[in-house]
Design a protein around this motif. Structure first.
Motif, PDB file in Angstrom:
ATOM      1  N   GLU A 144     -38.061  52.518  25.299  1.00 44.68           N
ATOM      2  CA  GLU A 144     -38.496  52.703  26.691  1.00 44.68           C
ATOM      3  C   GLU A 144     -38.630  54.201  26.925  1.00 44.68           C
ATOM      4  O   GLU A 144     -37.709  54.956  26.637  1.00 44.68           O
ATOM      5  CB  GLU A 144     -37.447  52.148  27.660  1.00 44.68           C
ATOM      6  CG  GLU A 144     -37.226  50.665  27.557  1.00 44.68           C
ATOM      7  CD  GLU A 144     -35.755  50.319  27.627  1.00 44.68           C
ATOM      8  OE1 GLU A 144     -34.924  51.216  27.856  1.00 44.68           O
ATOM      9  OE2 GLU A 144     -35.430  49.135  27.431  1.00 44.68           O
ATOM     10  N   GLY A 149     -31.848  48.609  14.460  1.00 43.71           N
ATOM     11  CA  GLY A 149     -31.219  48.788  15.773  1.00 43.71           C
ATOM     12  C   GLY A 149     -32.189  48.402  16.859  1.00 43.71           C
ATOM     13  O   GLY A 149     -32.754  47.303  16.836  1.00 43.71           O
ATOM     14  N   LYS A 174     -23.245  60.833   8.363  1.00 40.31           N
ATOM     15  CA  LYS A 174     -22.462  60.163   7.324  1.00 40.31           C
ATOM     16  C   LYS A 174     -23.291  59.229   6.435  1.00 40.31           C
ATOM     17  O   LYS A 174     -22.949  58.971   5.290  1.00 40.31           O
ATOM     18  CB  LYS A 174     -21.279  59.429   7.938  1.00 40.31           C
ATOM     19  CG  LYS A 174     -21.537  58.051   8.496  1.00 40.31           C
ATOM     20  CD  LYS A 174     -20.224  57.514   9.034  1.00 40.31           C
ATOM     21  CE  LYS A 174     -20.321  56.090   9.548  1.00 40.31           C
ATOM     22  NZ  LYS A 174     -20.838  55.104   8.634  1.00 40.31           N
ATOM     23  N   ASN A 175     -24.408  58.724   6.971  1.00 39.66           N
ATOM     24  CA  ASN A 175     -25.231  57.812   6.163  1.00 39.66           C
ATOM     25  C   ASN A 175     -26.247  58.587   5.312  1.00 39.66           C
ATOM     26  O   ASN A 175     -26.455  59.776   5.517  1.00 39.66           O
ATOM     27  CB  ASN A 175     -25.968  56.821   7.070  1.00 39.66           C
ATOM     28  CG  ASN A 175     -24.995  55.835   7.696  1.00 39.66           C
ATOM     29  OD1 ASN A 175     -24.006  55.448   7.084  1.00 39.66           O
ATOM     30  ND2 ASN A 175     -25.275  55.445   8.919  1.00 39.66           N
ATOM     31  N   TRP A 229     -20.568  66.942  19.282  1.00 41.28           N
ATOM     32  CA  TRP A 229     -20.158  65.678  18.668  1.00 41.28           C
ATOM     33  C   TRP A 229     -21.068  64.586  19.244  1.00 41.28           C
ATOM     34  O   TRP A 229     -20.966  64.229  20.410  1.00 41.28           O
ATOM     35  CB  TRP A 229     -18.681  65.383  18.976  1.00 41.28           C
ATOM     36  CG  TRP A 229     -18.202  64.176  18.220  1.00 41.28           C
ATOM     37  CD1 TRP A 229     -18.205  62.884  18.652  1.00 41.28           C
ATOM     38  CD2 TRP A 229     -17.673  64.149  16.886  1.00 41.28           C
ATOM     39  NE1 TRP A 229     -17.718  62.039  17.668  1.00 41.28           N
ATOM     40  CE2 TRP A 229     -17.386  62.805  16.571  1.00 41.28           C
ATOM     41  CE3 TRP A 229     -17.426  65.126  15.923  1.00 41.28           C
ATOM     42  CZ2 TRP A 229     -16.852  62.411  15.342  1.00 41.28           C
ATOM     43  CZ3 TRP A 229     -16.898  64.730  14.690  1.00 41.28           C
ATOM     44  CH2 TRP A 229     -16.613  63.387  14.420  1.00 41.28           C
ATOM     45  N   ILE A 268     -17.588  63.522   8.572  1.00 43.24           N
ATOM     46  CA  ILE A 268     -16.574  64.460   9.063  1.00 43.24           C
ATOM     47  C   ILE A 268     -15.272  63.687   9.304  1.00 43.24           C
ATOM     48  O   ILE A 268     -15.253  62.673  10.009  1.00 43.24           O
ATOM     49  CB  ILE A 268     -17.072  65.172  10.340  1.00 43.24           C
ATOM     50  CG1 ILE A 268     -18.266  66.071  10.003  1.00 43.24           C
ATOM     51  CG2 ILE A 268     -15.954  65.994  10.992  1.00 43.24           C
ATOM     52  CD1 ILE A 268     -18.018  67.082   8.881  1.00 43.24           C
ATOM     53  N   VAL A 292     -22.452  66.842  14.750  1.00 40.59           N
ATOM     54  CA  VAL A 292     -21.974  65.718  13.939  1.00 40.59           C
ATOM     55  C   VAL A 292     -22.586  64.442  14.498  1.00 40.59           C
ATOM     56  O   VAL A 292     -22.407  64.102  15.669  1.00 40.59           O
ATOM     57  CB  VAL A 292     -20.429  65.616  13.945  1.00 40.59           C
ATOM     58  CG1 VAL A 292     -19.980  64.397  13.127  1.00 40.59           C
ATOM     59  CG2 VAL A 292     -19.819  66.883  13.381  1.00 40.59           C
ATOM     60  N   ALA A 340     -21.406  61.370  18.108  1.00 43.59           N
ATOM     61  CA  ALA A 340     -21.008  60.101  17.483  1.00 43.59           C
ATOM     62  C   ALA A 340     -19.876  59.511  18.332  1.00 43.59           C
ATOM     63  O   ALA A 340     -19.589  59.997  19.426  1.00 43.59           O
ATOM     64  CB  ALA A 340     -20.558  60.361  16.049  1.00 43.59           C
TER      65      ALA A 340
END
Ligand code: FAD
Length: 535
Positions: free
Chosen positions: A62, A57, A36-37, A276, A251, A11, A278
């Protein structure tokens, strides 16, 4: 239902989740990555507006001995260029070209603060020492991305000679764990000098992490076509290896006993293992542990309350500018990755006690007071300015330039202003002030040549990637750290108290960023494969 059963479900399609999915699908696992996007990448992402390409973002990457070895290991070719950094304070600008540029930095500081030459020398000495530690730390490709069973040359020629130096260096690093502000205060009495050195780091950043930045400036590179090319390449790898990717899917529930996750349309997916990748507060908020042993439930509840007590780290405000001015005008001033402070005075308490006071007393504070504070905050702050076209000219329309001007920003202030109903007004007040400060100082052409501008706030980050408090590198350094934060223990950072659930990414290890997210993504994938006795 049978179709929705996977060996591993991941996720979060940020850089950590993509890394896990790439390694697991390469290992022949039945893998599903859920994001989710509409697009993957999370905080490593590029987008186009009016023919200008911007990075939403991180502005450049690096290697940190991690990204290139990971790409090589996965057989991914990425066209990259160096992303040289400039540093500027008022009218003084230097370009960082190599370790010797530290002397230019010294001269710049001495010119601006002649009364503090001795203190400056002490700072330079420490940075030089830390650069040596960094040479050791990133001195070889990270062994996690090497095939240690087959690559004997790497083991005998590089890894074994490096290990004792690494262990010695880790000891030194761990002793430099105190907040950089406290550390500098011990021997730099000039508070402006202290601010100028440290104000563009997250509050309470560990000294080693902050002072290592001079080395990291030399490490930055930029994928041609934008930083978004990195997640795109990983995504292609996953599909090439037979992994599935489901975007636009959030989710909303994890049922640990049954090994099920449920999305916003109430569709369930069954896993043997779950990674997970996220926000971890979200994982514990939505996980149902009913049916698990009391011992595990207690451990999980304790972890949940520890996570919920802690905060996400500092967030960022980014102003995107489209200018009707050729790249050459900007190239003459600074490189495409530029840390610029328009005033040598420093922020002092403006972003600390004064801001805390405004936030804690928000209900009694007039809008005018906040705007007066904003005047000071924008005049005295340090800006990270990125000009993607200076790294890859194809990213802008001919004769034009796109800029991203950003600074660290406090989530709570934006939240309170939003709740008070004047967020749009606040954003436009910030945009106008930042444009004025930058065009009154380093880029005067922005005064008349700005065609359009728009911005993202900490609230936009929270909405887009579901990051608590709009954090961009996981946990705040101001609280106790709820996750592993010592490099020698990083392998354990991916373990959770819940059976078959692993964690990866910026929330799993601190201090984080793109390389550590990739590393934990790989470590989580390895744990899954070990559990299945595939590794
Ligand atoms: C302006 C800026 C500058 C930065 N500068 C640097 C830098 O110089 N160096 C550096 O190393 N790092 C930098 N970073 C930080 C770096 O980009 C992040 O730490 C890193 O990309 C985090 O990756 P991640 O995969 O761990 O998390 P994320 O990128 O946050 O990915 C998590 C993903 O999970 C998805 N998701 C969340 N909840 C759900 C759910 N319920 N269901 C499905 N999907 C979900 C999100 O949409 C997101 O795509 C910067 C970040 C920003 C914003």
């Amino acid at each position: 239902m049978a179709e929705n059963k996977y060996n591993t479900i991941i996720v979060g399609g940020g850089i950590a989740g993509l890394t896990s999915a790439a390694y697991l699908s390469r290992a022949g696992q039945k893998v599903l990555l859920i994001e989710k996007n509409k697009e993957c990448g999370g905080l490593v992402n590029s987008f186009t507006r009016d023919g200008f390409q911007f990075d939403a973002g991180v502005r450049a990457l690096e290697d940190a001995g991690i990204i290139f070895p990971m790409l090589e290991d996965l057989g991914i070719k990425l066209d990259v260029v160096k992303s040289p950094v400039s540093l500027g304070i008022e009218n003084e600008i230097i370009h960082i070209e190599g370790q010797d540029s530290l002397l230019k930095y010294r001269e710049l500081l001495v010119k601006l603060y002649p009364e503090s030459e001795e203190e400056t020398d002490k700072v330079i000495k420490i940075i030089r020492k830390i650069m040596k530690h960094m040479d050791v730390l990133y001195g070889i490709e990270n062994p996690v991305f090497k095939d240690l069973k087959r690559d004997r040359t790497f083991i005998f020629k590089k890894l074994l000679p490096w290990l004792p130096k690494f262990i010695f260096t880790v000891g030194k690093i761990n002793r430099l764990n105190m907040p950089v502000e406290d550390y500098l205060e011990k021997f730099v009495k000039n508070s402006s000098l202290r601010d100028i050195i440290s104000q563009h780091f997250f509050k309470n950043t560990p000294t080693f992490f902050a002072m290592s930045y001079f080395s990291l400036y030399l490490d930055y590179f930029y994928p041609k076509g934008g930083v978004g090319k990195l997640p795109e390449a990983l995504k292609n790898k996953i599909t090439e290896c037979g992994g599935e990717i489901l975007t636009d899917t959030k989710i909303i529930e994890v049922t640990a006993e049954k090994c099920l996750v449920k999305d916003q349309n109430n569709i369930t997916y069954k896993y043997d293992s779950l990674i997970w990748a996220a926000d971890l507060k979200t994982l514990y908020r939505i996980t149902n542990t009913d049916g698990l042993s009391q011992n595990i439930k207690t451990l999980s509840d304790d972890t949940k309350s520890m996570f919920l007590k802690n905060r996400g780290g500092d967030s960022v405000f980014s102003l995107f500018v489209e200018a009707d001015e050729p790249l050459e005008s900007f190239r003459k001033i600074a490189n495409g990755h530029f840390f610029y402070t328009p005033s040598k005075i420093g922020l002092g308490e403006v972003h600390r006690a004064e801001l805390d006071q405004l936030i804690s007393n928000f209900e009694n504070v007039e809008k005018e007071q906040i705007l007066m504070w904003l005047d000071k905050f924008t005049r005295l702050n340090t800006y990270e300015i990125s000009v993607p076209g200076l790294k890859d000219p194809d990213l802008v329309p001919p004769g034009k330039t796109g800029l991203i001007i950003s600074f660290l920003a406090e989530y709570d202030l934006f939240k309170k202003v939003e709740d008070a109903g004047w967020l749009d007004e606040f954003i436009s007040e910030i945009e106008n002030r930042v444009l004025k400060v930058i065009s009154d100082s380093v880029y005067p052409m922005l005064k008349d040549k700005t065609i359009a501008h728009f911005s993202f706030t900490p609230l936009s980050i929270e909405n887009r990637v579901g990051s608590s408090e709009g954090a961009i590198t996981g946990w705040s350094f101001q609280e106790s750290m709820p996750v592993i934060n010592k490099i020698q223990n990083s392998a354990r950072s991916v373990v959770t108290p819940i059976p078959s659930i692993y964690q990866a990414g910026q929330w799993a290890y601190s201090p984080a960023g793109v390389p550590m997210s990739i590393l934990t993504g790989r470590l989580a994938a390895d744990r899954v494969l070990k559990q299945k006795k595939i590794l």
